[in-house]
Design a protein around this motif. Structure first.
Motif, mmCIF file in Angstrom:
data_model
loop_
_atom_site.group_PDB
_atom_site.id
_atom_site.type_symbol
_atom_site.label_atom_id
_atom_site.label_comp_id
_atom_site.label_asym_id
_atom_site.label_seq_id
_atom_site.Cartn_x
_atom_site.Cartn_y
_atom_site.Cartn_z
ATOM 1 N N ALA A 42 -2.502 19.961 -6.571
ATOM 2 C CA ALA A 42 -2.919 21.294 -7.041
ATOM 3 C C ALA A 42 -3.720 22.052 -5.993
ATOM 4 C CB ALA A 42 -3.742 21.143 -8.316
ATOM 5 N N ILE A 43 -4.474 21.328 -5.152
ATOM 6 C CA ILE A 43 -5.312 22.010 -4.166
ATOM 7 C C ILE A 43 -4.640 22.112 -2.799
ATOM 8 C CG2 ILE A 43 -7.427 21.314 -5.332
ATOM 9 C CD1 ILE A 43 -7.803 19.155 -3.264
ATOM 10 N N GLY A 44 -3.422 21.556 -2.665
ATOM 11 C CA GLY A 44 -2.675 21.726 -1.421
ATOM 12 C C GLY A 44 -2.653 20.548 -0.474
ATOM 13 N N ILE A 45 -3.091 19.376 -0.921
ATOM 14 C CA ILE A 45 -3.005 18.170 -0.094
ATOM 15 C C ILE A 45 -1.748 17.407 -0.496
ATOM 16 C CG2 ILE A 45 -4.068 15.949 0.461
ATOM 17 C CD1 ILE A 45 -6.768 17.200 0.077
ATOM 18 N N SER A 46 -0.862 17.159 0.450
ATOM 19 C CA SER A 46 0.416 16.512 0.164
ATOM 20 C C SER A 46 0.227 15.037 -0.165
ATOM 21 C CB SER A 46 1.351 16.645 1.364
ATOM 22 O OG SER A 46 0.875 15.851 2.448
ATOM 23 N N PRO A 47 1.154 14.450 -0.907
ATOM 24 C CA PRO A 47 1.086 13.011 -1.198
ATOM 25 C C PRO A 47 1.084 12.161 0.071
ATOM 26 C CG PRO A 47 2.657 14.075 -2.653
ATOM 27 C CD PRO A 47 2.268 15.098 -1.643
ATOM 28 N N SER A 84 0.831 -1.198 0.000
ATOM 29 C CA SER A 84 0.000 0.000 0.000
ATOM 30 C C SER A 84 0.866 1.248 0.000
ATOM 31 C CB SER A 84 -0.939 0.003 1.216
ATOM 32 O OG SER A 84 -0.213 -0.139 2.420
ATOM 33 N N ILE A 85 1.566 1.479 1.091
ATOM 34 C CA ILE A 85 2.414 2.665 1.203
ATOM 35 C C ILE A 85 3.561 2.625 0.205
ATOM 36 C CG2 ILE A 85 3.952 3.951 2.753
ATOM 37 C CD1 ILE A 85 2.194 2.926 5.060
ATOM 38 N N GLY A 86 4.146 1.457 0.025
ATOM 39 C CA GLY A 86 5.278 1.331 -0.894
ATOM 40 C C GLY A 86 4.907 1.665 -2.326
ATOM 41 N N ILE A 87 3.832 1.044 -2.830
ATOM 42 C CA ILE A 87 3.404 1.287 -4.215
ATOM 43 C C ILE A 87 2.953 2.729 -4.403
ATOM 44 C CG2 ILE A 87 1.722 0.662 -5.986
ATOM 45 C CD1 ILE A 87 1.683 -2.153 -4.839
ATOM 46 N N ALA A 88 2.162 3.225 -3.451
ATOM 47 C CA ALA A 88 1.656 4.593 -3.559
ATOM 48 C C ALA A 88 2.793 5.613 -3.505
ATOM 49 C CB ALA A 88 0.659 4.867 -2.435
ATOM 50 N N SER A 89 3.779 5.372 -2.656
ATOM 51 C CA SER A 89 4.924 6.285 -2.557
ATOM 52 C C SER A 89 5.732 6.304 -3.850
ATOM 53 C CB SER A 89 5.827 5.884 -1.381
ATOM 54 O OG SER A 89 5.140 6.001 -0.156
ATOM 55 N N ASN A 90 5.892 5.145 -4.466
ATOM 56 C CA ASN A 90 6.603 5.079 -5.746
ATOM 57 C C ASN A 90 5.866 5.861 -6.829
ATOM 58 O OD1 ASN A 90 8.702 3.495 -4.773
ATOM 59 N ND2 ASN A 90 7.661 1.571 -5.238
ATOM 60 N N LEU A 91 4.545 5.729 -6.863
ATOM 61 C CA LEU A 91 3.759 6.474 -7.848
ATOM 62 C C LEU A 91 3.833 7.981 -7.597
ATOM 63 C CD1 LEU A 91 0.536 4.275 -8.134
ATOM 64 C CD2 LEU A 91 2.348 4.518 -9.826
ATOM 65 N N ALA A 92 3.942 8.359 -6.318
ATOM 66 C CA ALA A 92 4.009 9.777 -5.968
ATOM 67 C C ALA A 92 5.414 10.341 -6.093
ATOM 68 C CB ALA A 92 3.502 9.980 -4.540
ATOM 69 N N GLY A 93 6.384 9.445 -6.251
ATOM 70 C CA GLY A 93 7.770 9.894 -6.386
ATOM 71 C C GLY A 93 8.380 10.370 -5.080
ATOM 72 N N ILE A 94 7.924 9.805 -3.937
ATOM 73 C CA ILE A 94 8.467 10.191 -2.639
ATOM 74 C C ILE A 94 8.981 8.953 -1.918
ATOM 75 C CG2 ILE A 94 6.917 12.170 -2.408
ATOM 76 C CD1 ILE A 94 5.201 10.477 -0.504
ATOM 77 N N SER A 95 9.774 9.170 -0.871
ATOM 78 C CA SER A 95 10.300 8.065 -0.077
ATOM 79 C C SER A 95 9.196 7.433 0.763
ATOM 80 C CB SER A 95 11.419 8.569 0.842
ATOM 81 O OG SER A 95 11.792 7.582 1.784
ATOM 82 N N THR A 96 9.294 6.131 0.972
ATOM 83 C CA THR A 96 8.329 5.433 1.815
ATOM 84 C C THR A 96 8.344 5.964 3.243
ATOM 85 O OG1 THR A 96 8.659 3.428 0.488
ATOM 86 C CG2 THR A 96 7.583 3.149 2.618
ATOM 87 N N LEU A 97 9.482 6.482 3.676
ATOM 88 C CA LEU A 97 9.630 6.976 5.040
ATOM 89 C C LEU A 97 9.164 8.420 5.209
ATOM 90 C CD1 LEU A 97 13.117 5.463 5.973
ATOM 91 C CD2 LEU A 97 10.848 4.571 6.527
ATOM 92 N N LYS A 98 8.794 9.070 4.113
ATOM 93 C CA LYS A 98 8.338 10.458 4.217
ATOM 94 C C LYS A 98 6.990 10.501 4.961
ATOM 95 C CE LYS A 98 7.496 14.676 1.531
ATOM 96 N NZ LYS A 98 8.412 15.459 2.393
#
Length: 341
Positions: free
Chosen positions: A271-276, A54-68
């Motif tokens: 775009a509306i200000g909600i972070s990944p 869940s977190i791993g796949i979603a983080s990869n799609l968002a281009g952020i670290s899993t630990l963020k």
């Protein structure tokens, strides 16, 4: 201890029979066994800290670290753990004072008669039983690890584990049981108890297929997402949460929903200000908690069928903790919006 094990492994329906028998032997009830299995697995999945599915796949799609943003997930995990343990301990304390308050009281009496719990006076026989089942669980743990780390067979983890538990259980039973026929009698009764769940799963799957193939899901998804534009951030995160809940009814797979909604939600939320990080947290919350409530979840149907507990009794027992978790989830999401998580 088992609560943690359920969170890590999540193979509810393979471990559930053993946990129910264990809880009955301690003087508790079937509901307790169901709770520590289903709630540990599903709630643990939602409150996961670094779940790769869940977190791993979603983080990869968002281009952020899993630990963020992991610090808020850790806090949320601790809060959920406290709520679940508190709920189970309160239930155990209640039925210890008055066993008749258990929703599965009558069924549990029958199970105890069939299981015939008694003290084994023959120490040699007791040691033999212990060694056989210890070997069985060690082998199962090895299989669990192998299916997790060996990529070619990881996709077949569920049938491999199911087959290994079935075969291992039969062999173990034949070794320790003096009356070999009883092993197959109990096996047959267990198989028959699964038949209603098979029919329900088939019906639930057919509804899911119709919704997906007809494009109704896409329509619902785009309709809800349209509301996000120009709305307050608190409202937006609630709509995201609601969207995942709706999809959860029809698509149980966490990774499937991620690939479906994340490519659309990520740019809109950005775009509306909600972070990944906040979006991923909201996704995980909505994705797993409802698994122990929705009648379209095959794992829930199988578990209830195996335990001889009706869906109505399960809802009656769990609705309060579901409401508590829902309120806690929304409060954490509101906190995330407030602090710009």
């Amino acid at each position: 201890m088992y609560n943690n094990l359920g969170i890590i492994i999540g193979m509810v329906y393979t471990l559930l029979p053993f946990m129910i028998v264990f809880m009955l032997s301690l003087g508790f009830d079937t509901m307790t066994g169901l709770g520590v299995c289903l709630m540990a697995a599903c709630f643990g999945f939602s409150a996961a800290i670094t779940n790769p599915f869940s977190i791993g796949i979603a983080s990869n799609l968002a281009g952020i670290s899993t630990l963020k943003g992991v610090w808020l997930r850790i806090i949320f995990f601790v809060l959920i753990y406290i709520v679940v343990c508190g709920f189970l301990l309160k239930h155990v304390k209640k039925i210890s004072k008055n066993p008749k308050l258990s929703l599965s009281y009558k069924e549990d009496n029958e199970k105890r008669k069939n299981l015939n719990f008694e003290v084994v006076e023959n120490s040699a026989e007791e040691n033999k039983t212990f060694k056989v089942y210890l070997t069985f669980f060690i082998i199962e743990m090895i299989i669990l690890v192998l299916t997790a780390v060996i990529r070619p067979i990881s996709g077949f983890a569920v049938p491999i584990l199911a087959a290994s538990f079935l075969i291992g259980g039969i062999i173990s039973g034949l070794i320790v049981c003096s009356e070999k026929k009883k092993v197959f009698v109990y096996l047959g009764k267990g198989a028959l108890s699964m038949l209603p769940a098979v029919a329900l799963i088939a019906l639930a799957s057919s509804v899911n297929l119709i919704m997906q193939e007809s494009g109704i899901l896409d329509t619902i998804m785009h309709y809800i997402i349209g509301f996000l534009q120009g709305k307050n951030l608190f409202v937006c995160i609630l709509l995201v949460y609601a969207l995942i809940l709706v999809l959860q009814v029809f698509i149980g797979s966490a990774s499937a929903k991620i690939f479906l909604v994340m490519p659309i939600l990520l740019p809109i939320c950005s775009a509306i200000g909600i972070s990944p990080s906040l979006l991923i947290l909201a996704y995980c919350m909505a994705d797993g908690f409802s698994d122990v409530f929705l009648p379209t979840n095959p794992v829930l149907l199988i578990s209830l069928s195996m335990s001889n507990v009706s869906y109505g009794k399960w809802v009656k027992w769990t609705w309060k903790i579901q409401l508590m978790v829902l309120i806690l989830s929304l409060l954490v999401l509101f906190l995330g919006v407030q602090i710009g998580f």
